[in-house]
Design an enzyme around this catalytic site. Sequence first.
Site, PDB file in Angstrom:
ATOM      1  N   HIS A 117      -4.850  -2.124  -9.499  1.00 27.14           N
ATOM      2  CA  HIS A 117      -4.728  -1.743  -8.086  1.00 27.14           C
ATOM      3  C   HIS A 117      -5.812  -0.739  -7.690  1.00 27.14           C
ATOM      4  O   HIS A 117      -6.459  -0.138  -8.545  1.00 27.14           O
ATOM      5  CB  HIS A 117      -3.345  -1.141  -7.807  1.00 27.14           C
ATOM      6  CG  HIS A 117      -2.271  -2.175  -7.679  1.00 27.14           C
ATOM      7  ND1 HIS A 117      -1.668  -2.754  -8.776  1.00 27.14           N
ATOM      8  CD2 HIS A 117      -1.705  -2.749  -6.586  1.00 27.14           C
ATOM      9  CE1 HIS A 117      -0.765  -3.642  -8.361  1.00 27.14           C
ATOM     10  NE2 HIS A 117      -0.770  -3.661  -7.041  1.00 27.14           N
ATOM     11  N   LYS A 165      -3.198   4.235  -5.157  1.00 30.95           N
ATOM     12  CA  LYS A 165      -1.791   3.849  -5.368  1.00 30.95           C
ATOM     13  C   LYS A 165      -1.088   4.978  -6.121  1.00 30.95           C
ATOM     14  O   LYS A 165      -1.567   5.437  -7.162  1.00 30.95           O
ATOM     15  CB  LYS A 165      -1.715   2.535  -6.156  1.00 30.95           C
ATOM     16  CG  LYS A 165      -0.290   2.031  -6.338  1.00 30.95           C
ATOM     17  CD  LYS A 165      -0.279   0.601  -6.835  1.00 30.95           C
ATOM     18  CE  LYS A 165       1.133   0.101  -7.104  1.00 30.95           C
ATOM     19  NZ  LYS A 165       2.003   0.131  -5.934  1.00 30.95           N
TER      20      LYS A 165
HETATM   21  P1  NAD Z   1      -0.384   4.484   2.919  1.00 23.78           P
HETATM   22  O1  NAD Z   1      -0.347   5.810   2.190  1.00 23.78           O
HETATM   23  O2  NAD Z   1      -1.658   4.053   3.542  1.00 23.78           O
HETATM   24  O3  NAD Z   1       0.741   4.484   4.061  1.00 23.78           O
HETATM   25  C1  NAD Z   1       1.986   5.140   3.948  1.00 23.78           C
HETATM   26  C2  NAD Z   1       2.304   5.707   5.307  1.00 23.78           C
HETATM   27  O4  NAD Z   1       3.615   6.272   5.272  1.00 23.78           O
HETATM   28  C3  NAD Z   1       1.336   6.840   5.708  1.00 23.78           C
HETATM   29  O5  NAD Z   1       0.738   6.566   6.965  1.00 23.78           O
HETATM   30  C4  NAD Z   1       2.238   8.046   5.785  1.00 23.78           C
HETATM   31  O6  NAD Z   1       1.850   8.996   6.787  1.00 23.78           O
HETATM   32  C5  NAD Z   1       3.569   7.403   6.122  1.00 23.78           C
HETATM   33  N1  NAD Z   1       4.693   8.310   5.930  1.00 23.78           N
HETATM   34  C6  NAD Z   1       4.824   9.313   5.022  1.00 23.78           C
HETATM   35  N2  NAD Z   1       5.963   9.989   5.226  1.00 23.78           N
HETATM   36  C7  NAD Z   1       6.550   9.413   6.304  1.00 23.78           C
HETATM   37  C8  NAD Z   1       7.742   9.673   7.033  1.00 23.78           C
HETATM   38  N3  NAD Z   1       8.556  10.708   6.694  1.00 23.78           N
HETATM   39  N4  NAD Z   1       8.052   8.892   8.097  1.00 23.78           N
HETATM   40  C9  NAD Z   1       7.221   7.874   8.454  1.00 23.78           C
HETATM   41  N5  NAD Z   1       6.060   7.590   7.825  1.00 23.78           N
HETATM   42  C10 NAD Z   1       5.742   8.350   6.756  1.00 23.78           C
HETATM   43  O7  NAD Z   1       0.133   3.408   1.874  1.00 23.78           O
HETATM   44  P2  NAD Z   1       0.035   1.813   1.969  1.00 23.78           P
HETATM   45  O8  NAD Z   1      -1.077   1.337   1.113  1.00 23.78           O
HETATM   46  O9  NAD Z   1       0.081   1.401   3.396  1.00 23.78           O
HETATM   47  O10 NAD Z   1       1.383   1.382   1.230  1.00 23.78           O
HETATM   48  C11 NAD Z   1       2.650   1.771   1.743  1.00 23.78           C
HETATM   49  C12 NAD Z   1       3.735   1.294   0.782  1.00 23.78           C
HETATM   50  O11 NAD Z   1       3.751  -0.130   0.772  1.00 23.78           O
HETATM   51  C13 NAD Z   1       3.515   1.724  -0.681  1.00 23.78           C
HETATM   52  O12 NAD Z   1       4.774   1.980  -1.267  1.00 23.78           O
HETATM   53  C14 NAD Z   1       2.876   0.501  -1.310  1.00 23.78           C
HETATM   54  O13 NAD Z   1       3.046   0.441  -2.703  1.00 23.78           O
HETATM   55  C15 NAD Z   1       3.650  -0.575  -0.587  1.00 23.78           C
HETATM   56  N6  NAD Z   1       3.039  -1.903  -0.589  1.00 23.78           N
HETATM   57  C16 NAD Z   1       3.893  -2.925  -0.797  1.00 23.78           C
HETATM   58  C17 NAD Z   1       3.418  -4.217  -0.746  1.00 23.78           C
HETATM   59  C18 NAD Z   1       4.386  -5.350  -0.924  1.00 23.78           C
HETATM   60  O14 NAD Z   1       3.969  -6.517  -0.892  1.00 23.78           O
HETATM   61  N7  NAD Z   1       5.689  -5.056  -1.098  1.00 23.78           N
HETATM   62  C19 NAD Z   1       2.059  -4.468  -0.481  1.00 23.78           C
HETATM   63  C20 NAD Z   1       1.217  -3.386  -0.282  1.00 23.78           C
HETATM   64  C21 NAD Z   1       1.717  -2.090  -0.312  1.00 23.78           C
END
Ligand code: NAD
Length: 257
Positions: free
Chosen positions: A143, A147
């Site tokens: 990744h 991450k």
């Molecule tokens: P990222 O860090 O870019 O985004 C996370 C967002 O959550 C940030 O904008 C942050 O400000 C926000 N956040 C933090 N605290 C918060 C709160 N209290 N209320 C609302 N928002 C809040 O990360 P990302 O790359 O966008 O990934 C997000 C999640 O999705 C991770 O857990 C990642 O592993 C997961 N993900 C899952 C898949 C899937 O297919 N299931 C695919 C990609 C990413």
Amino acid sequence: MTRLGIVGGAGRMGQALAHELAKEADFEVVSLVDVNEPASLATARWYSSIEELSGPDVDVIIDFSVPEVTRSVLQWCLANNVALVCGTTGISADEIASWEKEIVSSNGHVLFSPNFSLGAVLAQRFAAQAAPYFERVEIIELHHDRKIDAPSGTSIAAANMIGDARRKAGLSAQIDPTQHETLDHARGALGAEGVRIHSVRLPGLVAHQEILLAGPGEGLTIRHDSYDRVSFVAGVALAVRAVTSRAGLTVGLNELI
Ligand code: NAD
């Protein structure tokens, strides 16, 4: 028209989903929930917390944020009778299983998947199909370097599916021949049924996984690559369209494809 709210709406996934799902004729992205202001809002409104949202204004919440937030998002969805599609990783399988009773007793509709890429889900399915025919299996997941959890939720789910397939076929758990790790954790994390998981974090990567199966004189590698976050959009759209007609908790996309 299904009205969508995205928690983590300022994040990498939240912004990609908002942009891509808005192109679908049957979706309207109405709310982006994030502690940070999203770079792009398009037609949506920004809320800094889910508690500021009004239940009747959304049909489905999509959560791609951080694990500490997901519990309150789930409770808000159940209290407001709004369906939830959750992709946030780093939540243990035990915790997800513990949601089920609460979801069922609240007549909730929740779909959680550690991976919304259709290719990744199919790769896991193929690996589980192959697993009983090979002596050993190991997983390498790769990744991007931002991450925050390891190993990936996808690799843990893959190890579980492979472990189940091996158990059902009457195979015993894999025994690791290593007697001494010269450097700690050299053999990676221990997944289900002795399936080892190795995590790589490098800039430039998105989400990649290799499942390596081997038996006497042969090997089979099943590799999946997500080159762009857009690879998760079709699975999220599929989940959003299915979630309201699936009572209770659905884990993974397996039953949908
Ligand atoms: P990222 O860090 O870019 O985004 C996370 C967002 O959550 C940030 O904008 C942050 O400000 C926000 N956040 C933090 N605290 C918060 C709160 N209290 N209320 C609302 N928002 C809040 O990360 P990302 O790359 O966008 O990934 C997000 C999640 O999705 C991770 O857990 C990642 O592993 C997961 N993900 C899952 C898949 C899937 O297919 N299931 C695919 C990609 C990413």
